[in-house]
Design a protein around this motif. Structure first.
Motif, PDB file in Angstrom:
ATOM      1  N   UNK A  17      36.750  35.463  27.233  1.00  0.00           N
ATOM      2  CA  UNK A  17      37.621  35.473  28.411  1.00  0.00           C
ATOM      3  C   UNK A  17      39.072  35.712  28.009  1.00  0.00           C
ATOM      4  N   UNK A  18      39.526  34.983  27.015  1.00  0.00           N
ATOM      5  CA  UNK A  18      40.918  35.109  26.558  1.00  0.00           C
ATOM      6  C   UNK A  18      41.197  36.505  26.013  1.00  0.00           C
ATOM      7  N   UNK A  19      40.205  37.100  25.380  1.00  0.00           N
ATOM      8  CA  UNK A  19      40.369  38.436  24.796  1.00  0.00           C
ATOM      9  C   UNK A  19      40.304  39.562  25.834  1.00  0.00           C
ATOM     10  N   UNK A  20      39.922  39.234  27.059  1.00  0.00           N
ATOM     11  CA  UNK A  20      39.750  40.253  28.104  1.00  0.00           C
ATOM     12  C   UNK A  20      40.469  39.860  29.393  1.00  0.00           C
ATOM     13  N   UNK A  21      41.813  39.903  29.401  1.00  0.00           N
ATOM     14  CA  UNK A  21      42.562  39.453  30.586  1.00  0.00           C
ATOM     15  C   UNK A  21      42.252  40.252  31.852  1.00  0.00           C
ATOM     16  N   UNK A  22      41.881  41.526  31.724  1.00  0.00           N
ATOM     17  CA  UNK A  22      41.547  42.304  32.919  1.00  0.00           C
ATOM     18  C   UNK A  22      40.262  41.779  33.559  1.00  0.00           C
ATOM     19  N   UNK A  23      39.351  41.268  32.751  1.00  0.00           N
ATOM     20  CA  UNK A  23      38.119  40.672  33.273  1.00  0.00           C
ATOM     21  C   UNK A  23      38.413  39.301  33.874  1.00  0.00           C
ATOM     22  N   UNK A  24      39.361  38.596  33.280  1.00  0.00           N
ATOM     23  CA  UNK A  24      39.791  37.317  33.850  1.00  0.00           C
ATOM     24  C   UNK A  24      40.364  37.540  35.247  1.00  0.00           C
ATOM     25  N   UNK A  25      41.107  38.624  35.413  1.00  0.00           N
ATOM     26  CA  UNK A  25      41.655  38.949  36.725  1.00  0.00           C
ATOM     27  C   UNK A  25      40.514  39.121  37.734  1.00  0.00           C
ATOM     28  N   UNK A  26      39.450  39.820  37.333  1.00  0.00           N
ATOM     29  CA  UNK A  26      38.303  40.016  38.222  1.00  0.00           C
ATOM     30  C   UNK A  26      37.624  38.687  38.541  1.00  0.00           C
ATOM     31  N   UNK A  27      37.476  37.824  37.541  1.00  0.00           N
ATOM     32  CA  UNK A  27      36.906  36.498  37.788  1.00  0.00           C
ATOM     33  C   UNK A  27      37.783  35.698  38.748  1.00  0.00           C
ATOM     34  N   UNK A  28      39.086  35.861  38.635  1.00  0.00           N
ATOM     35  CA  UNK A  28      40.001  35.179  39.547  1.00  0.00           C
ATOM     36  C   UNK A  28      39.774  35.669  40.980  1.00  0.00           C
ATOM     37  N   UNK A  29      39.542  36.961  41.151  1.00  0.00           N
ATOM     38  CA  UNK A  29      39.268  37.501  42.487  1.00  0.00           C
ATOM     39  C   UNK A  29      37.950  36.932  43.023  1.00  0.00           C
ATOM     40  N   UNK A  30      36.947  36.805  42.152  1.00  0.00           N
ATOM     41  CA  UNK A  30      35.672  36.206  42.560  1.00  0.00           C
ATOM     42  C   UNK A  30      35.906  34.767  43.018  1.00  0.00           C
ATOM     43  N   UNK A  31      36.733  34.046  42.280  1.00  0.00           N
ATOM     44  CA  UNK A  31      37.031  32.650  42.606  1.00  0.00           C
ATOM     45  C   UNK A  31      37.830  32.553  43.909  1.00  0.00           C
ATOM     46  N   UNK A  32      38.843  33.398  44.063  1.00  0.00           N
ATOM     47  CA  UNK A  32      39.683  33.363  45.263  1.00  0.00           C
ATOM     48  C   UNK A  32      38.894  33.676  46.531  1.00  0.00           C
ATOM     49  N   UNK A  33      37.854  34.476  46.416  1.00  0.00           N
ATOM     50  CA  UNK A  33      37.035  34.833  47.578  1.00  0.00           C
ATOM     51  C   UNK A  33      35.829  33.900  47.709  1.00  0.00           C
ATOM     52  N   UNK A  34      35.908  32.766  47.024  1.00  0.00           N
ATOM     53  CA  UNK A  34      34.947  31.674  47.158  1.00  0.00           C
ATOM     54  C   UNK A  34      33.549  31.989  46.617  1.00  0.00           C
ATOM     55  N   UNK A  35      33.489  32.786  45.552  1.00  0.00           N
ATOM     56  CA  UNK A  35      32.196  33.141  44.974  1.00  0.00           C
ATOM     57  C   UNK A  35      31.673  32.154  43.941  1.00  0.00           C
ATOM     58  N   UNK A  36      32.547  31.304  43.413  1.00  0.00           N
ATOM     59  CA  UNK A  36      32.168  30.349  42.369  1.00  0.00           C
ATOM     60  C   UNK A  36      31.428  31.030  41.210  1.00  0.00           C
ATOM     61  N   UNK A  37      32.091  31.961  40.510  1.00  0.00           N
ATOM     62  CA  UNK A  37      31.421  32.657  39.415  1.00  0.00           C
ATOM     63  C   UNK A  37      31.039  31.721  38.279  1.00  0.00           C
ATOM     64  N   UNK A  38      29.900  32.013  37.668  1.00  0.00           N
ATOM     65  CA  UNK A  38      29.420  31.221  36.537  1.00  0.00           C
ATOM     66  C   UNK A  38      28.634  32.135  35.608  1.00  0.00           C
ATOM     67  N   UNK A  39      28.573  31.739  34.342  1.00  0.00           N
ATOM     68  CA  UNK A  39      27.796  32.473  33.341  1.00  0.00           C
ATOM     69  C   UNK A  39      26.319  32.274  33.641  1.00  0.00           C
ATOM     70  N   UNK A  40      25.570  33.367  33.706  1.00  0.00           N
ATOM     71  CA  UNK A  40      24.135  33.261  33.959  1.00  0.00           C
ATOM     72  C   UNK A  40      23.292  33.851  32.836  1.00  0.00           C
ATOM     73  N   UNK A  41      23.920  34.612  31.928  1.00  0.00           N
ATOM     74  CA  UNK A  41      23.145  35.228  30.844  1.00  0.00           C
ATOM     75  C   UNK A  41      24.081  35.757  29.759  1.00  0.00           C
ATOM     76  N   UNK A  42      23.474  36.051  28.624  1.00  0.00           N
ATOM     77  CA  UNK A  42      24.171  36.704  27.519  1.00  0.00           C
ATOM     78  C   UNK A  42      23.307  37.873  27.077  1.00  0.00           C
ATOM     79  N   UNK A  43      23.886  39.060  26.997  1.00  0.00           N
ATOM     80  CA  UNK A  43      23.180  40.257  26.547  1.00  0.00           C
ATOM     81  C   UNK A  43      23.507  40.477  25.077  1.00  0.00           C
TER      82      UNK A  43
END
Length: 185
Positions: free
Chosen positions: A40-66
């Motif tokens: 997460x720390x290494x990918x701030x643009x992805x953190x921004x997307x997670x923030x949008x998911x959170x702001x729109x009440x999606x409650x993002x969570x890790x579900x898998x690792x590829x």
């Protein structure tokens, strides 16, 4: 600047994600939070997307690792379709086709603006293995091109102990239908 997240927002979001991760360990067995946090720390643009998911009440969570792509996969894990992403038609073509009573946006456009993708049917079914989601609402999912060419779009919900896949005109929208997103980091 667009798609930037402040240090304070980053710290707050990572804290929220960590608490959610620890509260829902059954969603991500064998995944180490410290490795997720480092990504997460290494990918701030992805953190921004997670923030949008959170702001729109999606409650993002890790579900898998590829392992093949070395990516952690986040889904919206809120019990019902995210409230701030409801009453949307499927895509821009559907939105443009409406003559009146247009919704504020489309699911595909909003997901793109957020830097995420709509869940595919397989991903939606994977989500339902982690709990019961959309028992009162429904969620648009990524629609196969052959269905979309005919004017339709597909959505899912969870009723009677199973996932149901339905179709609707892509221009339709309902107060109880939104979309769930996927983000790979």
């Amino acid at each position: 600047m667009k798609n930037k997240i402040s240090q304070e927002e980053q710290e707050q979001l990572i804290s929220i994600l960590k608490v959610r991760f620890e509260k829902n360990l059954s969603r991500h067995t064998d995944i180490d939070w410290t490795k997720v946090e480092a990504k997460l720390i290494a990918n701030p643009e992805k953190l921004w997307s997670l923030l949008q998911m959170e702001k729109t009440e999606g409650e993002p969570d890790v579900v898998a690792y590829d392992k093949n792509t070395d990516e952690y996969i986040f889904f919206d894990c809120v019990a019902e379709s995210p409230k701030a992403r409801r009453s949307l038609c499927y895509d821009r073509k559907a939105l443009d086709s409406r003559k009146e009573h247009k919704p504020k946006n489309s699911a595909v456009d909003m997901a793109a603006e957020m830097g995420i993708e709509l869940l595919a049917e397989e991903q939606y079914r994977q989500l339902q293995e982690l709990g019961n989601f959309d028992t009162k609402t429904s969620s648009w999912i990524s629609t196969p091109e052959d269905v979309r060419k005919l004017g339709g779009a597909v959505f899912c919900d969870f009723r009677y102990g199973r996932v149901f896949l339905y179709h609707n005109g892509a221009e339709s929208y309902y107060a109880a239908r939104g979309f769930r997103g996927c983000l790979k980091i």
